[in-house]
Design a protein around this motif. Structure first.
Motif, PDB file in Angstrom:
ATOM      1  N   LEU A  42       0.822  -1.211   0.000  1.00 49.86           N
ATOM      2  CA  LEU A  42       0.000   0.000   0.000  1.00 49.86           C
ATOM      3  C   LEU A  42       0.857   1.262   0.000  1.00 49.86           C
ATOM      4  CD1 LEU A  42      -2.917  -0.833   2.499  1.00 49.86           C
ATOM      5  CD2 LEU A  42      -3.192  -0.201   0.092  1.00 49.86           C
ATOM      6  N   SER A  43       1.921   1.254   0.804  1.00 47.72           N
ATOM      7  CA  SER A  43       2.666   2.507   0.965  1.00 47.72           C
ATOM      8  C   SER A  43       3.638   2.781  -0.182  1.00 47.72           C
ATOM      9  CB  SER A  43       3.418   2.525   2.304  1.00 47.72           C
ATOM     10  OG  SER A  43       4.194   1.366   2.477  1.00 47.72           O
ATOM     11  N   ARG A  44       4.103   1.744  -0.854  1.00 45.34           N
ATOM     12  CA  ARG A  44       5.071   1.987  -1.926  1.00 45.34           C
ATOM     13  C   ARG A  44       4.674   1.304  -3.233  1.00 45.34           C
ATOM     14  NH1 ARG A  44      10.830   0.469   0.110  1.00 45.34           N
ATOM     15  NH2 ARG A  44      11.471   1.660  -1.750  1.00 45.34           N
TER      16      ARG A  44
ATOM     17  N   THR B 178       0.012  -2.824  -5.838  1.00 45.15           N
ATOM     18  CA  THR B 178       0.848  -4.008  -6.026  1.00 45.15           C
ATOM     19  C   THR B 178       2.323  -3.618  -6.117  1.00 45.15           C
ATOM     20  OG1 THR B 178       1.323  -5.899  -7.470  1.00 45.15           O
ATOM     21  CG2 THR B 178       0.483  -3.901  -8.544  1.00 45.15           C
ATOM     22  N   LEU B 179       3.148  -4.551  -5.663  1.00 48.05           N
ATOM     23  CA  LEU B 179       4.599  -4.408  -5.813  1.00 48.05           C
ATOM     24  C   LEU B 179       5.069  -5.142  -7.065  1.00 48.05           C
ATOM     25  CD1 LEU B 179       5.414  -5.061  -2.058  1.00 48.05           C
ATOM     26  CD2 LEU B 179       5.595  -2.849  -3.241  1.00 48.05           C
ATOM     27  N   GLY B 180       4.111  -5.698  -7.803  1.00 45.77           N
ATOM     28  CA  GLY B 180       4.449  -6.501  -8.975  1.00 45.77           C
ATOM     29  C   GLY B 180       4.381  -7.983  -8.631  1.00 45.77           C
TER      30      GLY B 180
ATOM     31  N   ILE C  63      -9.717   5.175   3.487  1.00 50.05           N
ATOM     32  CA  ILE C  63      -8.747   4.728   4.496  1.00 50.05           C
ATOM     33  C   ILE C  63      -7.745   5.861   4.623  1.00 50.05           C
ATOM     34  CG2 ILE C  63      -6.857   3.106   4.963  1.00 50.05           C
ATOM     35  CD1 ILE C  63      -8.601   0.952   3.650  1.00 50.05           C
ATOM     36  N   ASP C  64      -7.586   6.348   5.862  1.00 50.04           N
ATOM     37  CA  ASP C  64      -6.903   7.622   6.058  1.00 50.04           C
ATOM     38  C   ASP C  64      -5.389   7.541   5.955  1.00 50.04           C
ATOM     39  OD1 ASP C  64      -9.223   9.483   7.210  1.00 50.04           O
ATOM     40  OD2 ASP C  64      -9.479   7.463   7.988  1.00 50.04           O
ATOM     41  N   GLU C  65      -4.838   6.408   6.403  1.00 49.16           N
ATOM     42  CA  GLU C  65      -3.385   6.394   6.547  1.00 49.16           C
ATOM     43  C   GLU C  65      -2.865   4.969   6.447  1.00 49.16           C
ATOM     44  OE1 GLU C  65      -2.218   8.310  10.208  1.00 49.16           O
ATOM     45  OE2 GLU C  65      -0.111   7.788   9.908  1.00 49.16           O
ATOM     46  N   VAL C  66      -1.644   4.839   5.922  1.00 50.16           N
ATOM     47  CA  VAL C  66      -0.954   3.557   5.904  1.00 50.16           C
ATOM     48  C   VAL C  66       0.381   3.739   6.599  1.00 50.16           C
ATOM     49  CG1 VAL C  66       0.204   1.853   4.444  1.00 50.16           C
ATOM     50  CG2 VAL C  66      -2.053   2.728   3.788  1.00 50.16           C
ATOM     51  N   ARG C  67       0.728   2.795   7.462  1.00 48.55           N
ATOM     52  CA  ARG C  67       2.065   2.839   8.065  1.00 48.55           C
ATOM     53  C   ARG C  67       2.785   1.531   7.767  1.00 48.55           C
ATOM     54  NH1 ARG C  67       1.045   5.658  13.913  1.00 48.55           N
ATOM     55  NH2 ARG C  67      -0.459   7.178  13.130  1.00 48.55           N
ATOM     56  N   ALA C  68       4.051   1.652   7.409  1.00 57.38           N
ATOM     57  CA  ALA C  68       4.888   0.481   7.171  1.00 57.38           C
ATOM     58  C   ALA C  68       5.860   0.384   8.343  1.00 57.38           C
ATOM     59  CB  ALA C  68       5.627   0.613   5.851  1.00 57.38           C
ATOM     60  N   GLU C  69       5.895  -0.771   8.986  1.00 56.75           N
ATOM     61  CA  GLU C  69       6.642  -0.894  10.237  1.00 56.75           C
ATOM     62  C   GLU C  69       7.828  -1.841  10.122  1.00 56.75           C
ATOM     63  OE1 GLU C  69       6.355   0.841  12.911  1.00 56.75           O
ATOM     64  OE2 GLU C  69       4.514   1.933  12.402  1.00 56.75           O
TER      65      GLU C  69
END
Lengths: 455, 455
Positions: B302-304, B325-327, B358-364
């Motif tokens: 989602l984020s990249r 998608t990342l491919g 959806i307001d926000e995505v965080r990658a952890e």
């Protein structure tokens, strides 16, 4: 009124006091004896090893109910009340007229009922200012439960884990470590008794008896430290009375009074807890269910043991306990129900069985137990612990007997825990490599010959 | 009214219908495209692979609610309703003015929410007369859930399990086999696509994308067989709406309307289910919570990722799906949250995120996730699955932000599952050997360059 699949109590309905069964027993079990003097143990004898309030509970034969402190009830709220489940799907699969209920104690990370007593014991230790506890664990459920309670109350913990179990269940170690415990495979070279056992028998896979010896030795040698035990002792059974009290409240709501109550028995704490509320009826001379204890054929302490004074541990450093025992030196063959591999039995359960209040004991073969476990998992969803599967086996047998006779009995059994850490056992069953070992009469006689002599 | 530790609904309060979020979406996501023709897929295109009633649900954009058949609701009763838990102990440990709630979906043997859709999918397959199902599994939760449902409804099952996960979690295989499933590590030599992937990359640890290809190929080649998927698709999200519907009923009772709702996102089914009932408010223009999706830094779809048409699988045999998608050729680095290692994302979640619902995505980062998991386990008792721990991480961060600002927000997150089969991950964290891998921009660009060209 339709009975739901799961009967949950509200948090307000949870018991606010434990039931002390001994207050209702007309005859008490014989006292612990000091191993050096042979005289009954006093509170003072026990103080160096156990927490004071737990000793008071252990020796209490008069108060029927002992209040559960609010701090412990708050801990209980994280995983209790636990449901009584109506096994509709199992009933259907067996095509039995019986109604089958189980009290499910496995829906917490320790995977078993052990957390009920762990929460209590660590609370009292903390209250006394104890900063470090030691214990042993077989199957790993008690060790995990105690790790969780020690993390919650911020107390250090060292766990001696039976080596055979540690090898079978490497992930049990990781989970205890996640909760901050130090885990040592037993027998180990960290104690005198461990070194002695290893010298005599370097290849031993260990036993609960060995691990108890090591944990006690370490507790006595460590500053501000006490030893805690996950079963056998009277106060542990009393903490587990929440199982039976809750079960009775839940079933009473639907007008169900069981005809049969079935529990597996290792050290006896789950069985003692499960039967508690109904045994109260029997001790008061009222109508009561039939009580059945189930143990493995490979470690048949109730069905083939002697009712005699014996040590609680292999290293012979505990007080002498009057109980059904296979002898403290008896090394049960490895099986997949580590929680049922103890040479002795709770003195309360032993006394109740000896005096006829527990009606029957059945010793079950391991593969038959896993037949039952697998059927149960497939139809009821939940994957049972091998220990609990002993009770399932007998519950199924009772339900099938009802099918023969046409009786519509109400059967209650204890599902003490889940089998997530027992997949080696399930894989062995699935692959057909599972076997069982039944000790010979000669082996048992040789073990009985070494029982301590008590005047 | 005091909020209890756990809010359980009665069985009568359980939802009797699933919520179909698409009926409330003003704009639908773009349709699946047939990979050969590039034209929108029809029901007929999908019939050889999927069960008919599931296709009807997949394509349904008009009915807000779809009744849950009684047979499925009976299955649900074995493990539902699941509680909403007030994380009193976590709040105390963080010393936050926020109130933290979590919907706990892990209290069943599959260890996760996946059983909600497994029960439904197998029921419809059985109803259609299908005798054999195939699927893939990453972390093993979906495979376990489907094994349980197939055992319950008596349908054969073959599971392709991502090889890396199978090696990390050998016991997942045993548990699926206990429920009667056949488990094959993917990529394998049992399919053409598997052999091709192995030829090109013999040492691959596999991916969900590969395993999907193999499962579909086998389903098409096997008589009376269909393929089922544990996430991504619209009907799977709809089945998971029971999570959000129950959560809202439970919180409404206590007058709680969350300010923030947090869910981890792999394929998107848990997130879609958790947010469903509150997203309904937002889609209708009412006041709604802030929605946060959480994913791993190592697989940041989602984020990249790109919002584009792509294959759902590595073997490029699925329809083309418009999604983040990342491919399909992207091979995420091994991490310990196998359920979040998917190159794509649910088209419904993708559309909602793309359109700002959806307001926000965080990658952890993985270690920060396990910091949170370990803290949570120690204070709340329950050992979380690594996937769920992503949501815990962000819930803790939100609660700590409240501590800074003094705001008393109500935070709801999804605890999708338990970590009993993830002890290798916890041990790696505990021993300090855990690392993480973040794909470079160049890697992602190279992967995007291979996205299918769609007019």
């Amino acid at each position: 009124m339709d009975i739901p699949y799961k009967i949950y109590l509200n948090e307000e309905e949870m018991p606010k006091a434990w039931y002390n069964i001994k207050a209702d027993m007309k005859e008490q079990h014989d006292p612990f004896l000091h191993p050096a003097t042979g005289k009954p143990c006093t509170k003072e004898d026990l103080l160096p090893v156990f927490c004071e309030e737990l000793i008071d509970q252990e020796l209490n034969t008069t108060d029927r109910f002992i209040e559960i402190p609010e701090e412990i009830r708050n801990f209980y709220r994280m995983f209790r009340p636990s449901p009584v489940v109506r096994a509709y799907c199992l009933e259907k699969a067996l095509d039995t007229p019986a109604r089958i209920f189980y009290k499910f104690e496995g829906a917490n990370t320790s995977g078993s009922h052990k957390l009920n007593s762990a929460a209590a014991q660590v609370y009292y230790a903390k209250k006394q200012g104890i900063t470090h506890l030691t214990t042993e664990t077989g199957a790993g459920q008690w060790g995990t439960a105690l790790s969780m309670a020690c993390a919650y109350f911020d107390v250090d913990l060292t766990v001696y884990m039976v080596k055979g179990s540690a090898l079978q269940k490497p992930y049990r170690k990781s989970i205890m470590e996640t909760y901050g415990a130090k885990v040592i495979s037993s027998p180990s070279d960290t104690t005198e008794v461990g070194r002695k056992i290893l010298e005599e028998n370097p290849d031993t896979s260990g036993s609960l008896g060995c691990a108890i010896s090591e944990a006690i030795e370490t507790s006595v040698k460590t500053e501000n430290c006490r030893y805690v035990l996950g079963s056998v002792l009277d106060h542990v059974l009393m903490h587990q009375s929440v199982i039976g009290l809750e079960a009775k409240i839940a079933l009473d709501k639907y007008g169900v009074y069981p005809d049969v109550v079935i529990g597996c028995a290792g050290g006896g704490s789950n069985l003692g807890g499960l039967i508690s509320a109904y045994m109260a009826d029997k001790l008061q001379g009222k109508k009561a269910p039939k009580f059945i204890a189930v143990e493995p054929l490979s470690c048949p302490s109730l069905s083939r043991g002697k009712y005699a004074y014996d040590f609680g541990d292999t290293g012979q450093i505990t007080p002498l306990i009057k109980m059904y025992t296979l002898g403290a030196g008896f090394m049960p063959a490895p099986n997949y129900a580590g929680g049922l591999r103890y040479h002795g039995m709770s003195p309360v359960i032993s006394k109740l069985y000896h005096d006829g209040f527990i009606d029957e004991v059945r010793a079950e073969e391991q593969r038959r137990v896993f037949d039952a476990a697998t059927l149960f998992a497939r139809v009821e969803g939940t994957l049972p612990a091998p220990e609990s599967a002993h009770a399932i086996r007998v519950a199924i047998d009772e339900a099938l007997a009802c099918k023969e006779t046409g009786e519509a009995k109400d059967i209650l059994f204890g599902l003490t825990g889940t089998g997530y850490f027992d997949m080696t056992a399930y894989a062995s069953y699935h692959e057909g490599t599972m076997s069982d070992y039944i000790p010979s009469d000669e082996e048992l006689e040789a073990s009985f010959a070494k029982l301590p002599k008590v005047e």
